[in-house]
Design a protein around this motif. Structure first.
Motif, PDB file in Angstrom:
ATOM      1  N   CYS A 179       0.849  -1.171  -0.037  1.00 53.33           N
ATOM      2  CA  CYS A 179       0.037   0.015  -0.028  1.00 53.33           C
ATOM      3  C   CYS A 179       0.903   1.107   0.007  1.00 53.33           C
ATOM      4  O   CYS A 179       2.084   1.135   0.402  1.00 53.33           O
ATOM      5  CB  CYS A 179      -0.896  -0.052   1.203  1.00 53.33           C
ATOM      6  N   THR A 180       0.304   2.163  -0.750  1.00 52.61           N
ATOM      7  CA  THR A 180       0.788   3.616  -0.516  1.00 52.61           C
ATOM      8  C   THR A 180      -0.073   4.541   0.021  1.00 52.61           C
ATOM      9  O   THR A 180      -1.481   4.254  -0.412  1.00 52.61           O
ATOM     10  CB  THR A 180       1.625   4.152  -1.886  1.00 52.61           C
ATOM     11  N   VAL A 181       0.188   5.751   0.510  1.00 55.54           N
ATOM     12  CA  VAL A 181      -0.877   6.841   0.863  1.00 55.54           C
ATOM     13  C   VAL A 181      -0.089   8.062   0.557  1.00 55.54           C
ATOM     14  O   VAL A 181       1.029   8.374   1.000  1.00 55.54           O
ATOM     15  CB  VAL A 181      -1.245   6.652   2.339  1.00 55.54           C
ATOM     16  N   VAL A 182      -1.144   8.969   0.186  1.00 60.50           N
ATOM     17  CA  VAL A 182      -0.468  10.333   0.000  1.00 60.50           C
ATOM     18  C   VAL A 182      -1.847  11.427   0.451  1.00 60.50           C
ATOM     19  O   VAL A 182      -2.964  10.991   0.280  1.00 60.50           O
ATOM     20  CB  VAL A 182      -0.154  10.641  -1.523  1.00 60.50           C
ATOM     21  N   GLY A 183      -1.383  12.456   1.299  1.00 56.26           N
ATOM     22  CA  GLY A 183      -2.394  13.265   1.629  1.00 56.26           C
ATOM     23  C   GLY A 183      -2.104  14.579   0.942  1.00 56.26           C
ATOM     24  O   GLY A 183      -1.153  14.989   0.448  1.00 56.26           O
ATOM     25  N   SER A 184      -3.572  15.355   0.832  1.00 50.27           N
ATOM     26  CA  SER A 184      -3.266  16.548   0.262  1.00 50.27           C
ATOM     27  C   SER A 184      -3.415  17.797   1.372  1.00 50.27           C
ATOM     28  O   SER A 184      -3.057  17.495   2.397  1.00 50.27           O
ATOM     29  CB  SER A 184      -4.682  16.746  -0.497  1.00 50.27           C
ATOM     30  N   THR A 185      -3.326  18.958   1.011  1.00 48.84           N
ATOM     31  CA  THR A 185      -3.305  20.046   2.003  1.00 48.84           C
ATOM     32  C   THR A 185      -5.074  20.280   1.769  1.00 48.84           C
ATOM     33  O   THR A 185      -5.757  20.382   1.199  1.00 48.84           O
ATOM     34  CB  THR A 185      -2.888  21.371   1.122  1.00 48.84           C
ATOM     35  N   ILE A 186      -5.123  20.877   3.268  1.00 49.07           N
ATOM     36  CA  ILE A 186      -6.412  21.130   3.897  1.00 49.07           C
ATOM     37  C   ILE A 186      -6.396  22.718   3.917  1.00 49.07           C
ATOM     38  O   ILE A 186      -5.447  23.093   4.965  1.00 49.07           O
ATOM     39  CB  ILE A 186      -7.017  20.707   4.971  1.00 49.07           C
ATOM     40  N   ALA A 187      -6.756  23.541   3.131  1.00 52.40           N
ATOM     41  CA  ALA A 187      -6.443  25.084   3.249  1.00 52.40           C
ATOM     42  C   ALA A 187      -7.789  25.790   3.763  1.00 52.40           C
ATOM     43  O   ALA A 187      -8.684  25.908   2.865  1.00 52.40           O
ATOM     44  CB  ALA A 187      -6.062  25.508   1.716  1.00 52.40           C
ATOM     45  N   PHE A 188      -7.663  26.063   4.865  1.00 57.71           N
ATOM     46  CA  PHE A 188      -8.845  26.805   5.532  1.00 57.71           C
ATOM     47  C   PHE A 188      -9.342  28.334   5.030  1.00 57.71           C
ATOM     48  O   PHE A 188     -10.440  28.537   5.038  1.00 57.71           O
ATOM     49  CB  PHE A 188      -8.993  26.925   7.198  1.00 57.71           C
ATOM     50  N   GLY A 189      -8.384  28.915   4.463  1.00 58.68           N
ATOM     51  CA  GLY A 189      -8.301  30.272   4.067  1.00 58.68           C
ATOM     52  C   GLY A 189      -8.216  31.307   5.418  1.00 58.68           C
ATOM     53  O   GLY A 189      -7.675  31.012   6.326  1.00 58.68           O
ATOM     54  N   ASN A 190      -9.095  32.221   5.018  1.00 53.71           N
ATOM     55  CA  ASN A 190      -9.028  33.393   6.183  1.00 53.71           C
ATOM     56  C   ASN A 190     -10.065  32.943   7.084  1.00 53.71           C
ATOM     57  O   ASN A 190     -11.065  32.501   6.900  1.00 53.71           O
ATOM     58  CB  ASN A 190      -9.132  34.655   5.537  1.00 53.71           C
ATOM     59  N   TYR A 191      -9.448  33.254   8.537  1.00 54.59           N
ATOM     60  CA  TYR A 191     -10.198  33.087   9.643  1.00 54.59           C
ATOM     61  C   TYR A 191     -10.859  34.283  10.336  1.00 54.59           C
ATOM     62  O   TYR A 191      -9.995  35.220  10.670  1.00 54.59           O
ATOM     63  CB  TYR A 191      -9.554  32.036  10.710  1.00 54.59           C
TER      64      TYR A 191
END
Length: 165
Positions: free
Chosen positions: A44-56
């Motif tokens: 198995c291989t795994v790759v995660g992406s970015t979670i970009a919340f933006g401005n808070y």
């Protein structure tokens, strides 16, 4: 006499040719086996992406990310997410760390309703699946709760994705 010998030679040659061409050739056969094997290893291989919340701006912010999993067909796996690198973070309350100091709390979930926390305890708060030999995309649902008062700056965190198979 020459004609008789000549006729005898011709007849003998024809007779020999007929016997040679008309006689079946006897052939023998034998059989055996050839063993052919292959081993398919579970991988198995795994790759995660970015979670970009933006401005808070002290209002709740929801955003999603992606985890791509590629496992051998039939291979069972679980995906866990650790608490991240923020000081004092847990898998229930993760912490983005500000570039000028401070923290911004957030959470990661396994469902779109954001009710099932995504943690790292297999059988409790991880995501299970079975590989099919193709890339499987899992959605990570993130939320920054409202009413936080962080310092201004850019906030980041790194969460480790663990695939167990």
């Amino acid at each position: 006499m020459f004609t008789i010998n000549k006729n005898r030679v011709i007849c003998a040659t024809l007779a020999a040719a007929m016997l040679a061409s008309g006689a079946p050739v006897m052939a023998a056969t034998a059989t055996g086996t050839l063993v052919v094997t292959a081993t398919v290893l579970a991988s198995c291989t795994v790759v995660g992406s970015t979670i970009a919340f933006g401005n808070y701006t002290s209002s709740q912010v929801d955003q999603t990310g992606n985890i791509a999993v590629l496992c051998t067909n039939g291979t069972s796996y679980t995906i866990g997410l650790d608490a991240g690198a923020g000081t004092g973070a847990t898998t229930s309350v993760r912490k983005l760390t500000g570039s000028l100091g401070g923290n911004l709390n957030y959470a990661l979930y396994r469902d779109s309703g954001r009710t099932n926390n995504w943690g790292s305890t297999i059988g409790t708060d991880t995501q299970a699946g079975t590989g099919n030999g193709l890339i499987q995309n899992l959605t990570v649902y993130g939320r920054i709760a409202s009413a936080q008062t962080p310092l201004a700056g850019v906030y980041t965190d790194t969460v480790t994705v663990t695939l167990t198979y």
